[in-house]
Design a protein around this motif. Sequence first.
Motif, mmCIF file in Angstrom:
data_model
loop_
_atom_site.group_PDB
_atom_site.id
_atom_site.type_symbol
_atom_site.label_atom_id
_atom_site.label_comp_id
_atom_site.label_asym_id
_atom_site.label_seq_id
_atom_site.Cartn_x
_atom_site.Cartn_y
_atom_site.Cartn_z
ATOM 1 N N SER A 78 -58.512 13.354 13.036
ATOM 2 C CA SER A 78 -57.508 12.469 13.607
ATOM 3 C C SER A 78 -56.328 13.278 14.160
ATOM 4 O O SER A 78 -55.826 12.992 15.252
ATOM 5 C CB SER A 78 -57.027 11.495 12.526
ATOM 6 O OG SER A 78 -56.197 10.521 13.079
ATOM 7 N N ALA A 79 -55.905 14.293 13.424
ATOM 8 C CA ALA A 79 -54.785 15.118 13.873
ATOM 9 C C ALA A 79 -55.136 15.881 15.153
ATOM 10 O O ALA A 79 -54.277 16.079 16.022
ATOM 11 C CB ALA A 79 -54.375 16.087 12.767
ATOM 12 N N LEU A 80 -56.389 16.288 15.275
ATOM 13 C CA LEU A 80 -56.826 16.982 16.486
ATOM 14 C C LEU A 80 -56.732 16.059 17.699
ATOM 15 O O LEU A 80 -56.209 16.452 18.763
ATOM 16 C CB LEU A 80 -58.262 17.483 16.302
ATOM 17 C CG LEU A 80 -58.845 18.320 17.423
ATOM 18 C CD1 LEU A 80 -58.092 19.639 17.548
ATOM 19 C CD2 LEU A 80 -60.318 18.593 17.152
ATOM 20 N N VAL A 81 -57.194 14.832 17.546
ATOM 21 C CA VAL A 81 -57.100 13.853 18.638
ATOM 22 C C VAL A 81 -55.630 13.549 18.928
ATOM 23 O O VAL A 81 -55.214 13.454 20.095
ATOM 24 C CB VAL A 81 -57.878 12.560 18.290
ATOM 25 C CG1 VAL A 81 -57.637 11.476 19.328
ATOM 26 C CG2 VAL A 81 -59.361 12.859 18.157
ATOM 27 N N ALA A 82 -54.819 13.439 17.888
ATOM 28 C CA ALA A 82 -53.388 13.158 18.069
ATOM 29 C C ALA A 82 -52.696 14.294 18.810
ATOM 30 O O ALA A 82 -51.853 14.055 19.684
ATOM 31 C CB ALA A 82 -52.726 12.928 16.726
ATOM 32 N N SER A 83 -53.063 15.514 18.486
ATOM 33 C CA SER A 83 -52.463 16.670 19.157
ATOM 34 C C SER A 83 -52.821 16.677 20.644
ATOM 35 O O SER A 83 -51.952 16.897 21.506
ATOM 36 C CB SER A 83 -52.952 17.953 18.486
ATOM 37 O OG SER A 83 -52.460 19.076 19.169
ATOM 38 N N ARG A 84 -54.070 16.424 20.960
ATOM 39 C CA ARG A 84 -54.519 16.369 22.359
ATOM 40 C C ARG A 84 -53.805 15.225 23.093
ATOM 41 O O ARG A 84 -53.335 15.394 24.225
ATOM 42 C CB ARG A 84 -56.033 16.189 22.404
ATOM 43 C CG ARG A 84 -56.597 16.246 23.819
ATOM 44 C CD ARG A 84 -58.088 16.014 23.864
ATOM 45 N NE ARG A 84 -58.391 14.635 23.498
ATOM 46 C CZ ARG A 84 -59.276 14.266 22.590
ATOM 47 N NH1 ARG A 84 -59.965 15.163 21.912
ATOM 48 N NH2 ARG A 84 -59.483 12.985 22.325
ATOM 49 N N THR A 85 -53.696 14.074 22.420
ATOM 50 C CA THR A 85 -53.039 12.921 23.034
ATOM 51 C C THR A 85 -51.560 13.199 23.243
ATOM 52 O O THR A 85 -50.989 12.854 24.291
ATOM 53 C CB THR A 85 -53.235 11.666 22.154
ATOM 54 O OG1 THR A 85 -54.635 11.481 21.936
ATOM 55 C CG2 THR A 85 -52.641 10.429 22.800
ATOM 56 N N SER A 86 -50.943 13.857 22.274
ATOM 57 C CA SER A 86 -49.525 14.190 22.382
ATOM 58 C C SER A 86 -49.267 15.095 23.584
ATOM 59 O O SER A 86 -48.296 14.903 24.325
ATOM 60 C CB SER A 86 -49.057 14.883 21.102
ATOM 61 O OG SER A 86 -47.709 15.251 21.193
ATOM 62 N N LYS A 87 -50.127 16.067 23.786
ATOM 63 C CA LYS A 87 -49.979 16.965 24.940
ATOM 64 C C LYS A 87 -50.090 16.168 26.234
ATOM 65 O O LYS A 87 -49.301 16.372 27.176
ATOM 66 C CB LYS A 87 -51.020 18.071 24.900
ATOM 67 C CG LYS A 87 -50.894 19.046 26.066
ATOM 68 C CD LYS A 87 -51.894 20.146 25.997
ATOM 69 C CE LYS A 87 -51.804 21.128 27.144
ATOM 70 N NZ LYS A 87 -51.112 20.804 28.320
ATOM 71 N N LYS A 88 -51.045 15.247 26.302
ATOM 72 C CA LYS A 88 -51.205 14.433 27.515
ATOM 73 C C LYS A 88 -49.970 13.564 27.755
ATOM 74 O O LYS A 88 -49.536 13.384 28.895
ATOM 75 C CB LYS A 88 -52.461 13.567 27.423
ATOM 76 C CG LYS A 88 -53.737 14.374 27.596
ATOM 77 C CD LYS A 88 -54.958 13.481 27.607
ATOM 78 C CE LYS A 88 -56.218 14.304 27.822
ATOM 79 N NZ LYS A 88 -57.416 13.461 27.873
ATOM 80 N N VAL A 89 -49.400 13.029 26.668
ATOM 81 C CA VAL A 89 -48.193 12.196 26.811
ATOM 82 C C VAL A 89 -47.036 13.052 27.304
ATOM 83 O O VAL A 89 -46.288 12.647 28.207
ATOM 84 C CB VAL A 89 -47.856 11.488 25.483
ATOM 85 C CG1 VAL A 89 -46.479 10.847 25.539
ATOM 86 C CG2 VAL A 89 -48.917 10.448 25.141
ATOM 87 N N ARG A 90 -46.872 14.246 26.751
ATOM 88 C CA ARG A 90 -45.784 15.139 27.191
ATOM 89 C C ARG A 90 -45.945 15.538 28.663
ATOM 90 O O ARG A 90 -44.966 15.717 29.379
ATOM 91 C CB ARG A 90 -45.733 16.390 26.315
ATOM 92 C CG ARG A 90 -45.151 16.176 24.953
ATOM 93 C CD ARG A 90 -44.871 17.493 24.215
ATOM 94 N NE ARG A 90 -45.944 18.474 24.301
ATOM 95 C CZ ARG A 90 -46.977 18.570 23.463
ATOM 96 N NH1 ARG A 90 -47.061 17.719 22.465
ATOM 97 N NH2 ARG A 90 -47.889 19.507 23.608
ATOM 98 N N ASP A 91 -47.209 15.686 29.088
ATOM 99 C CA ASP A 91 -47.474 16.113 30.458
ATOM 100 C C ASP A 91 -47.434 14.967 31.474
ATOM 101 O O ASP A 91 -47.522 15.212 32.686
ATOM 102 C CB ASP A 91 -48.852 16.802 30.545
ATOM 103 C CG ASP A 91 -48.879 18.142 29.822
ATOM 104 O OD1 ASP A 91 -47.795 18.673 29.499
ATOM 105 O OD2 ASP A 91 -49.994 18.646 29.564
#
Length: 197
Positions: A78-91
């Motif tokens: 879950s944290a891995l998906v959250a990290s990827r999603t967080s990067k997409k949101v920041r970008d």
Amino acid sequence: MDEGTAALIAGLAGTVGAVAGAVVGAVAAVRGARIGAEKAAETARQQVQDQASIEHEHWLRQQRIEAYSEFLTAYDDSALVASRTSKKVRDMEPGDPKPVDDFDELTATALRLRQVRQRVKLVGPEPIHARAVELEDAARDYYIDLDCAAEARESDDPDTASALEQVYTGMRAMAHAHDLFVRAIGALIEGGYASRQ
């Protein structure tokens, strides 16, 4: 009374005494054997109970370790998906659509985390389950913060910076809850009382 009669009476008395002594001795021997057998049976019963208790403790400890490992694996996924999603949101640029597929995957991993937490609840003990609940709650709050930040970016909200700051705060809270959960497990297992709680 003549000497023959006296000898006969003395012989009979001796025989009766010997028979009575043998009977008393036999009764004492039987009683002693019964008491010895009862003590041996009690000792054997206690040994069986002790062995069963030890085996149960070992089984429970293994079940706990498996449940904790499964929960941590679900958290990591879950944290891995959250990290990827967080990067997409920041970008994201203002007005960009939020990454719906990533949020759907994040929701699925959050549900999996909840499912495996139920096994942690089942095997206990309660202090470990409470830490698992704290971690699950922190993760959920972080995911909600991510969603709010994505919506702020998508709608070009002027408060996007504060929404992103909340994402970082949520991420730190989730990392802290993870650390507390892992420490609680370590203390439980190292303390050797994983199965006695």
